[in-house]
Motif scaffolding. Structure first.
Motif, short mmCIF file in Angstrom:
data_model
loop_
_atom_site.label_atom_id
_atom_site.label_comp_id
_atom_site.label_asym_id
_atom_site.label_seq_id
_atom_site.Cartn_x
_atom_site.Cartn_y
_atom_site.Cartn_z
N TRP A 92 50.97 31.90 37.76
CA TRP A 92 50.84 32.72 38.97
C TRP A 92 52.15 32.77 39.75
CZ3 TRP A 92 47.17 34.67 36.71
CH2 TRP A 92 46.01 34.00 36.34
N ARG A 113 41.98 36.14 42.02
CA ARG A 113 43.29 36.51 41.50
C ARG A 113 43.69 37.90 41.97
NH1 ARG A 113 42.06 34.02 35.42
NH2 ARG A 113 42.09 31.84 36.12
N LEU A 117 45.70 36.33 45.31
CA LEU A 117 47.02 36.20 44.70
C LEU A 117 47.76 37.53 44.65
CD1 LEU A 117 46.28 33.71 41.76
CD2 LEU A 117 47.10 33.21 44.07
#
Length: 343
Positions: A92, A113, A117
């Motif tokens: 990541w 995600r 993220l």
């Protein structure tokens, strides 16, 4: 693949976990072109069938093949790619910092995600279930019988959350023992540091086959979760996501239409349909909307092959695993994979 490079730890440290990373439209493709090489994720070489190193130190597996397909689409050269060896947890920040251009690392598309993220996902390139192995001497018939036991799982993987949620649903307590890579995971299980092993389905089956004493272990019937494996890019760069998605679609469309690395030249000289003519760059205009040459898909198929060829070399009949396609067959063969329409 051009070379094996280490990620920049300095750049990795600049990434801020939990803060969405945004990319300007088109920046990634332009940056890759200017660099002259695609930076794509590898691992430690211990992910069988997906990203592993052979006896000669060459990368192979479906994840690696898709990295090479992207390089072929962009440069006409599948070797214009650096496979960056990073851990599961490093993938990541490596993408957020720009150390890699795309994550192709057996990773699922998840809500956190996407939203936390700041990533975007390609279409599914592999649909896998999360499955379990157990030591046979424990006599487990399913995970429900493992109350009070322990499970080995990869750290920072989807399976880490999945097994916790699944155990909660069953109303059982499990001690979770995390490992940093597949080799450590397998070693921990085979040395009886835990009672149960969980991994991506293909990895679980391959681990069972690799056991010195196959009958000492049993595959439990539980299907812990279903997880679509996707390629992951920074949010905000839609043109780059288009390149990633259409590269995947090209290998699927080629399989659907019977175009392979063996016959692609013949197909280009005498395309059987208007759609195949467009795919292979015979009809002008297939590359410009993506920022690529018209023959980008021809180069992918010529150098890497269609999806069936990729699968067979990595997990199928041309590999040592000889695993059936199952769900990962084309829709025309009863599977769930399909290409976009070439029109």
């Amino acid at each position: 693949m051009r070379k094996f490079v280490l990620p920049s730890l300095a750049l990795l440290s600049m990434a801020v976990a939990g803060q969405p990373a945004l990319a300007a439209p088109g920046d990634t493709l332009q940056g890759v072109k200017e660099r002259g090489v695609l930076n794509c994720t590898g691992g430690d070489g211990s992910n069988p069938g997906m990203a592993e190193l052979d006896d000669q130190g060459n990368w192979q597996g479906i994840d690696i093949e898709l990295c090479r397909a992207l390089a072929a689409a962009i440069f006409g050269n599948p070797d214009a790619v650096d496979i960056v060896p990073i851990s599961w947890a490093q993938r990541w920040p490596a993408l957020q910092s720009g150390d890699v251009d795309v994550i192709v690392k057996s990773s699922g598309g998840t809500f956190s995600r996407d939203t936390e993220l700041g990533f975007q996902f390609s279409n599914t390139y592999f649909l896998g279930t999360s499955n379990l192995l157990a030591r046979a001497d424990l006599g487990l018939e399913s995970l429900a019988d493992a109350d009070g036991g322990s499970v080995c799982v990869l750290a920072a993987s989807s399976q880490e959350k999945q097994i916790s949620s699944y155990a909660e649903r069953l109303g059982i307590e499990l001690e979770t023992i995390t490992m940093g890579n597949q080799e450590e995971l397998r070693s921990a299980f085979f040395s009886a540091r835990c009672d149960v092993y969980i991994d991506f389905g293909a990895g679980t089956a391959i681990t069972h086959l690799a056991a010195d004493n196959y009958d000492d272990y049993v595959a439990l019937p539980d299907v812990v979760a279903l997880e679509p494996q996707v390629m992951i890019v920074r949010q905000g760069d839609d043109p780059w996501l288009d390149v990633v998605n259409w590269t995947l679609s090209a290998v699927l469309f080629a399989e659907q239409e019977g175009v392979s690395s063996e016959n692609v030249d013949e197909m280009r000289d005498n395309p059987p349909t208007a759609e195949v003519a467009k795919l292979l760059g015979v009809t002008p205009g297939f590359g410009a909307p993506l920022g690529l040459e018209d023959d980008w898909a021809y180069n992918v198929i010529k150098h890497v092959g269609n999806y069936a060829e990729i699968y067979d070399r990595s997990l199928g009949e041309d590999s040592s695993y000889r695993m059936a396609r199952g769900l990962n067959a084309l829709w025309t063969d009863g599977g769930v994979l399909f290409p976009y329409v070439v029109d």
